[in-house]
Design an enzyme around this catalytic site. Structure first.
Site, PDB file in Angstrom:
ATOM      1  N   GLU A  60      14.279  14.139  66.441  1.00 19.81           N
ATOM      2  CA  GLU A  60      15.634  14.518  66.857  1.00 19.81           C
ATOM      3  C   GLU A  60      16.000  15.931  66.430  1.00 19.81           C
ATOM      4  O   GLU A  60      16.644  16.674  67.179  1.00 19.81           O
ATOM      5  CB  GLU A  60      16.647  13.510  66.291  1.00 19.81           C
ATOM      6  CG  GLU A  60      16.625  12.154  66.974  1.00 19.81           C
ATOM      7  CD  GLU A  60      15.486  11.269  66.519  1.00 19.81           C
ATOM      8  OE1 GLU A  60      15.238  10.225  67.166  1.00 19.81           O
ATOM      9  OE2 GLU A  60      14.843  11.609  65.498  1.00 19.81           O
ATOM     10  N   HIS A 129      21.526   0.705  65.509  1.00 21.70           N
ATOM     11  CA  HIS A 129      21.678   0.930  66.938  1.00 21.70           C
ATOM     12  C   HIS A 129      23.122   0.729  67.393  1.00 21.70           C
ATOM     13  O   HIS A 129      23.376   0.570  68.577  1.00 21.70           O
ATOM     14  CB  HIS A 129      20.790  -0.031  67.743  1.00 21.70           C
ATOM     15  CG  HIS A 129      19.328   0.095  67.456  1.00 21.70           C
ATOM     16  ND1 HIS A 129      18.739  -0.494  66.362  1.00 21.70           N
ATOM     17  CD2 HIS A 129      18.348   0.746  68.114  1.00 21.70           C
ATOM     18  CE1 HIS A 129      17.443  -0.206  66.356  1.00 21.70           C
ATOM     19  NE2 HIS A 129      17.180   0.544  67.412  1.00 21.70           N
TER      20      HIS A 129
END
Length: 337
Positions: A60, A129
């Site tokens: 990321e 998540h």
């Protein structure tokens, strides 16, 4: 007008801008061949080629750092974090580089880029998540933060974000991706609704950043919400029969303070609703702004309804969310104040 889910509207926004502007590129983990974990970029690589829509490694920080370089060079990258929870390795790049590039270079360089992230819970995704980290970005000068609540806004806001000359954090509520969230239930009827949502125009249009909207007219109390909580707030007002005015903020930074002020001055009461953890959430900033600008119009204390101050509780996911029962109780309390 076409009827689209939020996923389809987001995909269409990408396609509109990629067809219009060769400088728009899309990349991230699995966004190319696979079309993204939620399919928001499905078909873009096939249509625009591997140089315009491509996969990136599971890195990321590298994804966002590459996007910053592309943006400084003159491109308009749109990158996807598979989940908002995955953005933390990239946070330094976003805060220290993207947000500050215009300022540290005296506008010689800018970072016209968008970081898209599925946010919030409702899919039984667990602690890594399901987070709602919007307050981490609204605190950073130089970033704009967007949270749509429906497909029409999702497409128009994303196009506006891509066209903006500064970095935009674009948070997409997962519970709204595939159909209208049934706000009248504290628990889902089914995990993923397949019902059609509203109409979305074809081609290019924008929803301006920094402009909220009234989703439900009322005179008794103002409710400030965004994303999924807009639907919950409407359901709560209808459930308890209170004349609540529901504002959909749409963008948190820049914030439509004029709309908030006008509504609170009319109603004299205010409830703030968000899914994220209560302490230091964006609702605290909203409460402070309402108190600073509308104090002499308030007839009762401002109330907040939010997630618990705990790590994300997978097993108690639908108790953690503010639902119509909790929001309705706050509406009753503030009306009695």
């Amino acid at each position: 007008m076409a009827r689209m889910t939020m996923i389809e509207a987001i995909r269409d926004a990408h396609a509109v801008k990629m067809a219009e502007d060769d400088n728009v590129v899309v990349f991230g983990e699995d966004v190319g061949y696979f079309g993204g974990v939620f399919r928001c970029t499905a078909g873009l690589q096939e249509r625009f080629g591997k140089n315009r829509c491509f996969d990136a490694p599971i890195n990321e920080s590298g994804i966002v750092g590459t996007a910053i370089g592309m943006a400084a060079y003159g491109l308009r990258p749109v990158v996807e974090m598979q989940f908002a929870d995955y953005v933390y390795p990239a946070y330094d790049q976003i805060v220290s580089e993207a947000a500050r590039l215009r300022y540290r270079s005296a506008s010689d360089f800018t970072a016209p880029m968008v970081v898209r992230m599925p946010t919030g819970g409702g899919i039984f995704g667990g602690q890594t998540h399901s987070q709602s980290p919007e307050a981490l970005f609204t605190h950073v000068a130089g970033l704009k933060t967007v949270v749509p609540s429906n497909p029409y806004d999702a497409k128009g806001l994303l196009i506006a974000a891509i066209e903006d000359n500064d970095p935009v954090i674009f948070l997409e509520p997962k519970r709204l991706y595939n159909g209208p969230f049934d706000g009248h239930h504290d628990r889902p009827v089914t995990p993923w609704s397949k019902h059609p949502l509203g109409e979305v125009p074809e081609g290019r249009y924008t929803v301006p950043l920094g402009k909220g909207v009234v989703r439900r007219e009322g005179a008794g109390v103002t409710v400030l919400a965004y994303g999924t909580m807009v639907h919950v707030a409407i359901a709560a007002a209808e459930m308890v029969g209170i004349d609540a005015e529901i504002l959909d903020l749409r963008t948190l930074v820049p914030l439509d303070l004029d709309l908030i002020r006008q509504s609170v001055e009319k109603t004299g009461r205010c409830v703030v609703v968000h899914e994220a953890t209560l302490t230091s959430g964006f609702g605290a900033e909203l409460c402070a702004l309402v108190e600073e600008t509308c104090f002499y119009h308030l007839e009762a204390p401002i109330l907040r309804v939010a997630g618990w101050d705990t790590p994300y509780p997978h097993a108690q996911e639908w108790d953690y969310f503010p639902g119509p029962a909790r929001v309705g109780a706050a509406l009753r309390q503030v009306m009695e104040g």
